[in-house]
Design an enzyme around this catalytic site. Structure first.
Site, short mmCIF file in Angstrom:
data_model
loop_
_atom_site.label_atom_id
_atom_site.label_comp_id
_atom_site.label_asym_id
_atom_site.label_seq_id
_atom_site.Cartn_x
_atom_site.Cartn_y
_atom_site.Cartn_z
N ASP A 98 0.82 -1.13 0.06
CA ASP A 98 0.01 -0.29 0.00
C ASP A 98 0.99 1.47 0.06
O ASP A 98 0.42 2.11 -0.62
CB ASP A 98 -0.89 0.14 1.41
CG ASP A 98 -1.91 1.04 1.16
OD1 ASP A 98 -2.10 1.71 0.05
OD2 ASP A 98 -2.55 1.50 2.12
N ASP A 108 2.66 1.60 -3.75
CA ASP A 108 1.93 2.06 -4.75
C ASP A 108 2.00 3.49 -5.07
O ASP A 108 2.05 4.25 -5.97
CB ASP A 108 0.63 1.32 -5.06
CG ASP A 108 -0.46 2.09 -3.84
OD1 ASP A 108 0.37 2.54 -2.95
OD2 ASP A 108 -1.29 1.32 -3.61
N GLY A 109 1.96 4.32 -3.37
CA GLY A 109 1.87 5.80 -3.37
C GLY A 109 3.42 6.23 -3.96
O GLY A 109 3.43 7.25 -4.71
N ARG A 122 4.11 9.02 -7.23
CA ARG A 122 4.83 10.18 -7.32
C ARG A 122 6.23 10.19 -8.18
O ARG A 122 6.52 11.11 -8.94
CB ARG A 122 5.30 10.42 -5.89
CG ARG A 122 4.14 11.11 -4.94
CD ARG A 122 4.49 11.28 -3.44
NE ARG A 122 5.11 10.40 -2.89
CZ ARG A 122 4.29 9.46 -2.07
NH1 ARG A 122 3.11 9.58 -2.09
NH2 ARG A 122 5.00 8.51 -1.30
N THR A 134 -3.52 8.97 -10.12
CA THR A 134 -4.86 8.86 -11.06
C THR A 134 -6.08 8.77 -10.11
O THR A 134 -5.73 8.22 -8.76
CB THR A 134 -5.04 7.82 -12.11
OG1 THR A 134 -4.80 6.66 -11.19
CG2 THR A 134 -4.07 7.93 -12.85
N ASP A 147 -7.09 1.82 -4.29
CA ASP A 147 -6.18 1.72 -3.36
C ASP A 147 -7.18 1.62 -2.13
O ASP A 147 -7.16 0.81 -1.06
CB ASP A 147 -5.27 2.92 -3.17
CG ASP A 147 -4.48 2.84 -1.98
OD1 ASP A 147 -3.69 1.74 -1.72
OD2 ASP A 147 -4.30 3.66 -1.02
N ASP A 185 -8.16 -1.59 0.67
CA ASP A 185 -7.95 -1.24 1.85
C ASP A 185 -9.09 -1.73 2.82
O ASP A 185 -9.11 -2.54 3.79
CB ASP A 185 -7.50 -0.01 2.35
CG ASP A 185 -6.13 0.46 1.73
OD1 ASP A 185 -5.26 -0.68 1.71
OD2 ASP A 185 -5.75 1.52 1.58
#
Length: 297
Positions: A82, A85-86, A90, A96, A103, A107
């Protein structure tokens, strides 16, 4: 027509606009076709990582009833991705709306599935787990809907400090966000492991005799339905034996350390639900005023 030759209508220009003989305007230029390559949002790296999280989560659910070590490992990797992916969003400039929703949905679903299992493992506390599921879904749905409709389509993580300092700190400080999400999941993973290792929380975990085995809690390794294929010497039976011999010390340590942060996360969920509700109500008031409501009698 037969025997009649069609004549091309003469054209003339008026103020730069071409006109047919009947006065209809037309463009003499051919329509331009865009040659720019279109991006496939579904194949962006952050979204691909999101798909892998879903696969790992499904695999962890498959192993959840009987294989605590395998399940915990797969579930933990899914949660840790998790954060990855952030970083990918960046790094590659691929943030998007679809990725943000994917995401959040991942969760909510993974945590809810784990809480459903805990409800069956600890039936006396099932109402607590059901309440946590409801609060989690309600607060995040209201917050997402409020930011999309009231915030002109902005990200749900862009919270103005004037609305809530707590939510602003939570969503804008990457360290705070990571710690809260990590320890929140660690607490529930610890409870999951304790359902296999602590007779204090699961009195029927290690029953003696056939009668006790028939009354064991659903989800515990000693439940009768779990022993259907547990023939002596099989890999299934060996896994069950290892599960029953799990040491509960470290799960208790993890639960103790992560419990304050988990409780703080639930407080944030309540704050998020209240703030989103007020924000939507403000929008309703403005919309009614713009429509001249309530009308004076």
């Amino acid at each position: 027509m037969d025997g009649v030759r069609m004549r091309k209508q003469p054209t003339k220009a008026l103020n730069g606009v071409k006109l047919k003989a009947n006065g209809q305007a037309y463009s003499g230029d051919r329509p331009t076709v865009s040659t720019e390559p279109t991006e496939n949002i579904f194949l962006f790296w952050p979204n691909v990582i999101g798909y892998s999280r879903i696969v790992l989560a499904i695999a962890s659910l498959y192993y959840m009833p009987l294989h605590p070590r395998t399940c915990s490992c797969l579930y933990s990797i899914s949660c840790l991705l998790d954060a990855l992916d952030g970083l990918a969003a960046r790094q590659f400039n691929q943030a998007t709306r679809f990725g943000a929703v994917l995401d959040m949905v991942t969760d909510r679903c993974t945590t809810s599935c784990l809480l459903v299992f805990l409800s069956s493992a600890f039936p006396r506390w099932s109402i607590v787990f059901q309440g946590l599921i409801s609060l989690d879904f309600a607060s995040h749905y209201m917050h997402m809907y409020a930011t999309l409709t009231m915030g002109s389509g902005q990200s749900h993580k862009k919270i103005d400090q004037s609305r809530s300092r707590l939510l602003h700190l939570y969503y804008n400080n990457k360290t705070v966000l990571f710690i809260f999400c990590l320890f929140n999941e660690l607490f529930f993973i610890a409870l999951y492991l304790l359902s296999f290792s602590s007779p204090m929380l699961s009195p029927s975990l290690l029953p003696s005799g056939d009668k006790a085995a028939g009354t064991a809690q659903p989800g515990s390794p000693s439940h009768a339905s779990s022993l259907i294929f547990a023939t002596p010497g099989s890999a299934w039976a060996m896994e069950l034996a290892r599960a029953n011999k799990m040491n509960s010390f470290w799960p208790w340590v993890l639960a103790g350390i992560s419990s304050p942060v988990m409780l703080g996360k639930q407080v944030l969920n309540v704050v998020q639900l209240v703030k989103a509700s007020k924000w939507l109500a403000e929008g309703d008031i403005k919309a009614r005023q713009a429509a001249g409501l309530p009308r004076k009698k």
